[in-house]
Design an enzyme around this catalytic site. Structure first.
Site, PDB file in Angstrom:
ATOM      1  N   LEU A 252    -122.778 -47.110  37.276  1.00 24.21           N
ATOM      2  CA  LEU A 252    -123.739 -47.022  38.362  1.00 24.21           C
ATOM      3  C   LEU A 252    -123.014 -46.478  39.585  1.00 24.21           C
ATOM      4  CD1 LEU A 252    -125.587 -50.490  38.154  1.00 24.21           C
ATOM      5  CD2 LEU A 252    -126.341 -48.305  37.208  1.00 24.21           C
ATOM      6  N   ASP A 253    -123.737 -45.764  40.445  1.00 20.21           N
ATOM      7  CA  ASP A 253    -123.147 -45.310  41.700  1.00 20.21           C
ATOM      8  C   ASP A 253    -122.610 -46.511  42.465  1.00 20.21           C
ATOM      9  OD1 ASP A 253    -123.930 -42.753  41.087  1.00 20.21           O
ATOM     10  OD2 ASP A 253    -125.698 -42.765  42.370  1.00 20.21           O
ATOM     11  N   VAL A 254    -121.615 -46.291  43.302  1.00 17.06           N
ATOM     12  CA  VAL A 254    -120.927 -47.389  43.975  1.00 17.06           C
ATOM     13  C   VAL A 254    -121.885 -48.286  44.760  1.00 17.06           C
ATOM     14  CG1 VAL A 254    -120.347 -45.986  45.999  1.00 17.06           C
ATOM     15  CG2 VAL A 254    -118.960 -47.987  45.465  1.00 17.06           C
TER      16      VAL A 254
ATOM     17  N   THR B 271    -125.236 -48.533  44.143  1.00 19.08           N
ATOM     18  CA  THR B 271    -126.358 -48.974  43.316  1.00 19.08           C
ATOM     19  C   THR B 271    -125.973 -50.299  42.671  1.00 19.08           C
ATOM     20  OG1 THR B 271    -127.056 -46.700  42.851  1.00 19.08           O
ATOM     21  CG2 THR B 271    -127.829 -48.412  41.350  1.00 19.08           C
TER      22      THR B 271
ATOM     23  N   ARG C 262    -131.567 -40.552  42.502  1.00 19.05           N
ATOM     24  CA  ARG C 262    -131.527 -40.295  43.942  1.00 19.05           C
ATOM     25  C   ARG C 262    -131.906 -38.855  44.250  1.00 19.05           C
ATOM     26  NH1 ARG C 262    -125.561 -41.818  45.065  1.00 19.05           N
ATOM     27  NH2 ARG C 262    -126.088 -41.235  47.209  1.00 19.05           N
TER      28      ARG C 262
END
Length: 277
Positions: A110-112, A114, A213
């Site tokens: 996951l993105d940092v 998220t 996103r």
């Protein structure tokens, strides 16, 4: 321990520290700032202020980052499903959880900023099986996000071709494959709206960098708090310093071998009925 560094890009103080020392949970990091354990340009601060490139930061961080902030959704002899906090790299989870679970292997990310469900393997054979399942789209993830505006269609499917700019760390969406890129698809449905923002549930069919996103921004409804693809004015109005995007469940299709028992099972964060405003 005392951590000293120079900020390389503008943003919030907490984001700057997290970028330099990933793995420190959001709540604990904000607590350190509130307790005035951080200095900016030699001056002690007690709020999560904005910092700019070139600012110097001195932070008094714990000697060992704690795993207590990372809730475990599910675990067995083969896998661990963790609820990743914000400001934490997926790659930092194995070290943070090693005391309780030994060696762990992330099989997706996951993105940092998220939050939500991340699957980690406990053995190399489980890692191989999970990676194969992800590659063949036998693992389904569901997300919730707060987005700017109200989608004209309450439900739909977003299809784009995403082109990644590695130098700038950005991804751009196109409506057709003429510019190259990877085909990306995600369905959505609107859960609620208040006139200015909406809560949407998202069902990605592909797993591209920054996909949700970027696709939401492309249709004119960026994730609230997204500093890279978002709406600056809306982020400021709602004091949204981090993106409001959360992975609320992970489900398994037909699994093979030692992971066959996971077939048909879905694991939820437990707060999927709550809005993430």
């Amino acid at each position: 321990m005392k951590a000293s560094f120079t900020v390389t890009a503008g943003g919030t103080l907490s984001a700057a520290i997290s970028a330099k020392y990933p793995g420190l949970g959001k709540n604990r990091l904000l607590g350190l700032i509130k307790d005035r354990q951080v200095k900016v340009n030699g001056l002690r601060v007690g709020e999560n202020i904005r910092v700019e490139a070139g600012d110097t930061v001195d932070a008094y961080l714990p000697d060992k980052l704690s795993a207590k902030e990372i809730r475990i959704i599910y675990s067995d002899k083969n896998i661990v499903i963790a609820d990743k906090p914000s400001h934490t790299e997926t790659a930092a989870l194995p070290a943070l959880l090693s005391a309780d679970y030994g060696v762990l292997y992330p099989v997706h990310r996951l993105d940092v900023n998220t939050t939500g469900a991340v699957v980690l393997a406990r053995t190399e054979s489980a890692k191989n099986g999970l990676e194969e399942a992800f590659a063949h789209k036998r693992v389904k993830k569901v997300y919730r996000a707060v987005v700017c505006g109200v989608p004209e269609k309450r439900a739909g499917v977003m299809v784009n071709w995403l082109v990644k700019d590695d130098k700038r760390g950005l991804v751009k969406a196109y409506a057709d494959p003429d510019h190259g890129g990877l085909r990306s698809e995600a369905a959505y449905r609107t859960v609620s709206e208040d006139g200015e923002t909406s809560v949407v549930e998202l069902y990605p069919k592909t797993g591209r960098t920054h996909q949700l996103r970027v696709q939401l921004a492309y249709i004119g409804h960026p994730v609230l708090g997204d500093g890279k693809y978002g709406n600056y004015a809306m982020n400021k109005k709602y004091s949204a310093a981090e993106q409001k995007l959360r992975a609320i469940s992970v489900g398994f299709g037909a699994m093979n071998g030692e992971l066959a028992y996971l077939s048909g099972k879905e694991f939820k964060t437990g707060d999927e009925e709550k809005e993430i405003r």
